[in-house]
Design an enzyme around this catalytic site. Sequence first.
Site, short mmCIF file in Angstrom:
data_model
loop_
_atom_site.label_atom_id
_atom_site.label_comp_id
_atom_site.label_asym_id
_atom_site.label_seq_id
_atom_site.Cartn_x
_atom_site.Cartn_y
_atom_site.Cartn_z
CG ASP A 97 -0.34 -0.21 2.55
OD1 ASP A 97 0.78 -0.73 2.60
OD2 ASP A 97 -0.98 0.12 3.56
CD GLU A 164 2.85 -0.93 7.62
OE1 GLU A 164 2.99 -0.80 8.84
OE2 GLU A 164 2.93 0.04 6.83
CD GLU A 165 1.95 3.22 5.70
OE1 GLU A 165 1.79 3.62 6.87
OE2 GLU A 165 3.05 3.25 5.11
ZN LIG Z 1 4.47 3.82 6.62
ZN LIG Z 2 6.14 1.41 5.64
#
Ligand SMILES: [Zn+2]
Ligand SMILES: [Zn+2]
Length: 432
Positions: A97, A164-165
Amino acid sequence: MKTAKLLLLATLATSAFAQTTTHSKEVDAAYPGAHDLYLDLHQNPELSSHETQTAAKLAERLRGLGYEVTEHVGGTGIVAIIKNGSGPTVMLRTELDALPVEEKTGLPYASKVHSKDDAGRDVPVMHACGHDLHMAAMLGTATIMARSKDSWHGTLMLLGQPAEETISGAKAMIADGFLKRFPKPDVGVALHVGNTLPAGEVGIAPGIYNTNADSLRITIYGKGGHGASPNTTIDPIVIAAKTIVALQTINSREVKPGELAVITVGYIRAGTKNNIIPDQAEFGMTVRTFKADVRKQVLAAIERVVKGEAMAGGATREPLIEHYESTDSVYNDPALAERLRAPLEAALGKENVVTQEPITPSEDYSAFIALGIPSLYFSLGGADPAKLDEAHKSGTSLPSNHSPFFAPDVDPALRTGITAEVAVLRNLLGGK
Ligand SMILES: [Zn+2]
Ligand SMILES: [Zn+2]
């Protein structure tokens, strides 16, 4: 004199070795494909949980190399597997992402993409965390591993993790049957590019790599009324203000000096007009800690302080404490970190493998570690060495991850990422 000369020769020999390995034939051969993917991904970033094109591009290339690829794992996640005889199963993970950031690097390949976020707002999108470089490195590494099956044996699993963010992608992949549908990795590896180390170097933190992160939302209930008659109300703004100040004494007075505990109130929302006392006040905070016991202590203290201040202020009911997001710190298996130092030093040169302090950002890779997959999560230098040197001399720092100006020194960083990953994977997969 003689010793000095010998030392000099030895240093020259090490750096020459490092040069030849990062510019080895196999890295040179895999590099153009990896670099092309980098440029494509950088110009076409996608927000968390919406990495459809990104995942498809990576999946297509890995399939072309002979990997068996499963798509749509936990949303847009991909799992690519290549089996090569008996041996351990080793996982290499990348994130997919990008972030809602407007790129201001001025690079010829800067992102101009806008898209709708989950709230329906139009936002600019940029690979401001360098996940595009992680994916490109994975492709380079995948290429080399597929072309050199005589140099390792076992099962190599490549993971493209979404979101992930928003620290939700790893959990989503696990909830989608990651352990049931695929062989359980014996070991896991991941890296992250950043601007604190020069490109060409990698950093290892044996043990704790980063922080536990907890997001809390607090609602204080009062009794609204006229601003001129506070005696007829219970003012939630005053209670919230006292609470926020009192929270800061947790890390300064309760936590043992030297232990990390960050309590940041990032917003406070209450009221509509200067002469109205509102019914309620809300504030949101992030809590960061390294150690599990400190985390437990701080979260319990926050609850005590929030409830105590509300009671002291005569709140109409107990405050609402919502713990709506959390991730554990990434813990690097110390023995594994020490074992992998040797192949990294051999591949990159001893001087290019440094021991680093834990960092304060967070990561959801810890969800895989929690499944019982011992891992090494290491740092990849991304800074232009000359610019980093200049910044050090002038006491400033280069733009960090998530900055609109974040621009890793792609060529050396990507080559180093590929070289490091291949060295680590070959070691773990019983090769030379
Ligand atoms: Zn990040
Ligand atoms: Zn990262």
